[in-house]
Design a protein around this motif. Structure first.
Motif, mmCIF file in Angstrom:
data_model
loop_
_atom_site.group_PDB
_atom_site.id
_atom_site.type_symbol
_atom_site.label_atom_id
_atom_site.label_comp_id
_atom_site.label_asym_id
_atom_site.label_seq_id
_atom_site.Cartn_x
_atom_site.Cartn_y
_atom_site.Cartn_z
ATOM 1 N N PHE A 1 0.872 -1.227 0.011
ATOM 2 C CA PHE A 1 -0.015 -0.159 -0.140
ATOM 3 C C PHE A 1 0.811 1.153 -0.196
ATOM 4 O O PHE A 1 2.178 1.180 0.291
ATOM 5 C CB PHE A 1 -0.882 0.022 1.260
ATOM 6 N N ASP A 2 0.088 2.364 -0.258
ATOM 7 C CA ASP A 2 1.012 3.658 -0.390
ATOM 8 C C ASP A 2 0.766 4.235 0.980
ATOM 9 O O ASP A 2 0.381 3.725 1.915
ATOM 10 C CB ASP A 2 0.025 4.523 -0.967
ATOM 11 N N VAL A 3 2.163 4.843 1.228
ATOM 12 C CA VAL A 3 2.044 5.726 2.385
ATOM 13 C C VAL A 3 2.209 7.240 1.987
ATOM 14 O O VAL A 3 2.619 7.475 0.941
ATOM 15 C CB VAL A 3 3.362 5.424 3.505
ATOM 16 N N PRO B 1 4.042 1.260 -12.306
ATOM 17 C CA PRO B 1 4.371 1.374 -10.964
ATOM 18 C C PRO B 1 5.763 1.934 -10.790
ATOM 19 O O PRO B 1 6.559 2.091 -11.375
ATOM 20 C CB PRO B 1 4.778 -0.268 -10.849
ATOM 21 N N THR B 2 6.325 2.380 -9.322
ATOM 22 C CA THR B 2 7.211 3.108 -9.130
ATOM 23 C C THR B 2 8.409 2.070 -8.836
ATOM 24 O O THR B 2 7.936 0.934 -8.939
ATOM 25 C CB THR B 2 6.919 4.078 -7.987
ATOM 26 N N ALA B 3 9.597 2.574 -8.572
ATOM 27 C CA ALA B 3 10.845 1.535 -8.299
ATOM 28 C C ALA B 3 10.431 0.932 -7.102
ATOM 29 O O ALA B 3 10.727 -0.304 -6.973
ATOM 30 C CB ALA B 3 11.930 2.520 -8.277
ATOM 31 N N PRO C 1 -4.171 7.272 2.042
ATOM 32 C CA PRO C 1 -3.473 6.745 1.149
ATOM 33 C C PRO C 1 -3.361 5.061 1.182
ATOM 34 O O PRO C 1 -2.726 4.446 0.113
ATOM 35 C CB PRO C 1 -2.212 7.252 1.242
ATOM 36 N N ARG C 2 -3.409 4.562 2.132
ATOM 37 C CA ARG C 2 -3.311 3.062 2.400
ATOM 38 C C ARG C 2 -4.477 2.321 1.817
ATOM 39 O O ARG C 2 -4.332 1.043 1.478
ATOM 40 C CB ARG C 2 -3.237 2.610 3.828
ATOM 41 N N ASN C 3 -5.470 2.976 1.307
ATOM 42 C CA ASN C 3 -6.504 2.321 0.432
ATOM 43 C C ASN C 3 -5.743 2.254 -1.083
ATOM 44 O O ASN C 3 -6.389 1.158 -1.401
ATOM 45 C CB ASN C 3 -7.835 3.256 0.433
ATOM 46 N N ARG C 4 -5.020 2.578 -1.422
ATOM 47 C CA ARG C 4 -4.355 2.676 -2.525
ATOM 48 C C ARG C 4 -3.482 1.279 -2.555
ATOM 49 O O ARG C 4 -2.323 1.680 -2.029
ATOM 50 C CB ARG C 4 -3.659 3.800 -3.273
ATOM 51 N N ARG C 5 -3.788 0.265 -2.855
ATOM 52 C CA ARG C 5 -3.205 -1.000 -2.580
ATOM 53 C C ARG C 5 -3.287 -2.108 -3.463
ATOM 54 O O ARG C 5 -4.506 -2.110 -4.213
ATOM 55 C CB ARG C 5 -3.403 -1.364 -0.796
ATOM 56 N N GLN D 1 4.806 8.650 -0.591
ATOM 57 C CA GLN D 1 5.418 7.636 -1.131
ATOM 58 C C GLN D 1 4.645 6.500 -1.850
ATOM 59 O O GLN D 1 4.100 5.495 -1.646
ATOM 60 C CB GLN D 1 6.413 6.910 -0.206
ATOM 61 N N PRO D 2 3.818 6.939 -3.055
ATOM 62 C CA PRO D 2 3.027 6.163 -3.778
ATOM 63 C C PRO D 2 3.833 5.005 -4.386
ATOM 64 O O PRO D 2 5.067 5.036 -4.969
ATOM 65 C CB PRO D 2 2.401 6.859 -4.887
ATOM 66 N N LEU D 3 2.988 3.886 -4.674
ATOM 67 C CA LEU D 3 3.685 2.596 -5.607
ATOM 68 C C LEU D 3 3.174 2.805 -6.982
ATOM 69 O O LEU D 3 3.846 2.052 -7.725
ATOM 70 C CB LEU D 3 2.939 1.603 -4.663
#
Length: 278
Positions: A163-165, A178-180, A264-268, A168-170
């Motif tokens: 999940f995102d924090v 996707p990010t690194a 942001p943790r919902n984006r997972r 710091q998105p994923l």
């Protein structure tokens, strides 16, 4: 006059501290040392959390091939296999294939058959869960990734949430790129998933942020695309296609417990190693 008799009186010298000697001092010193160690242990137990105590126990357990001193491989978790009878550490301090524990021994009438039909047991899923927990403190890079991971063992299997924090998105905003960090996380999950043969379910989730009004692309498509990207990344990490049980997107319909809709943790992405038969 007769000569007087000469009497010589000899004084007896006793060395040491009488019949007791100095042995009691050694015994007392041992007792004080033991008491100090005992009270230090009591203080440590009171000053640490349950997760910290579990990590300490795993670090000193020679049967768990995840610590730096006991890993026999070069992968992310420092070992070739989660089962101690399948790998020997290079420095001899890790797993032992001569005397594996009872729950790690091969099964069968002769004791030489491979473990078949047991890959979904709670014991194995718990061991996989411990691999993630054992990564804490290995390096700053690992700790930075672990803040994006939450694992739990459920009736369905081992659930791994990425999940995102904050800040710091994923994934790139509004896209499935996707990010690194996400790529590194999926590679890490793939390394763990290769240790077993459980089937895998992948579910994408988003927050409640809406797309532009009338847009043909929305949270349903976004969550599904992110789940598909995760599936492809696991495939590139060595996971066989036939192990994929399902890939779904649920948009913002299932926010995390106790989380606001825009958390942001919902984006997972939720990756589940399913129990046998599911």
């Amino acid at each position: 006059m007769a000569d007087a008799a000469m009497i010589v009186k000899r004084k007896k010298v006793i060395a040491g501290d009488g019949h007791h000697g100095g042995a009691w001092k050694v015994a007392y010193a041992d007792f004080v040392t033991a008491m100090m160690a005992f009270f230090l242990l009591m203080w440590l137990l009171n000053a640490t959390t349950e997760d910290q105590r579990k990590g300490l126990a795993e670090y000193f357990d020679p049967r768990v091939p995840i610590a730096k001193i006991s890993g026999g491989g070069t992968g992310a978790f420092g070992g070739d296999s989660m089962f101690s009878e399948n790998t020997m550490a290079q420095n001899g301090a890790g797993a032992a294939n001569q005397t594996p524990m009872q729950n790690e021994q091969s099964q069968g009438d002769t004791g030489t058959l491979a473990r078949e039909g047991d890959e979904g047991s709670a014991q194995e899923l718990t061991e996989l869960d411990n691999l993630f927990r054992g990564m804490t403190g290995e390096s700053e890079a690992a700790d930075a990734l672990l803040q994006h991971i939450k694992t739990r063992v459920t009736d369905e299997g081992l659930v791994i949430e990425l999940f995102d924090v904050d800040g710091q998105p994923l994934f790139r905003a509004g896209s499935a790129e996707p990010t690194a960090q996400m790529q590194a996380l999926l590679e890490m999950v793939g390394g763990v998933a290769r240790l077993v043969t459980n089937r895998i379910a992948i579910t994408g989730h988003t927050d409640a942020s809406p797309f532009a009004s009338g847009a043909a692309y929305g949270n349903w498509e976004l969550s599904t695309d992110r789940a598909q990207v995760s599936r492809r990344a696991l495939s590139e990490a060595g996971i066989e296609a036939e192990r994929m049980a399902r890939v779904t997107g649920k948009a913002d319909t299932e926010p995390r417990p106790n989380a606001t809709l825009d958390d942001p943790r919902n984006r997972r992405v939720q990756i589940t190693l399913l129990r046998t038969g599911r």
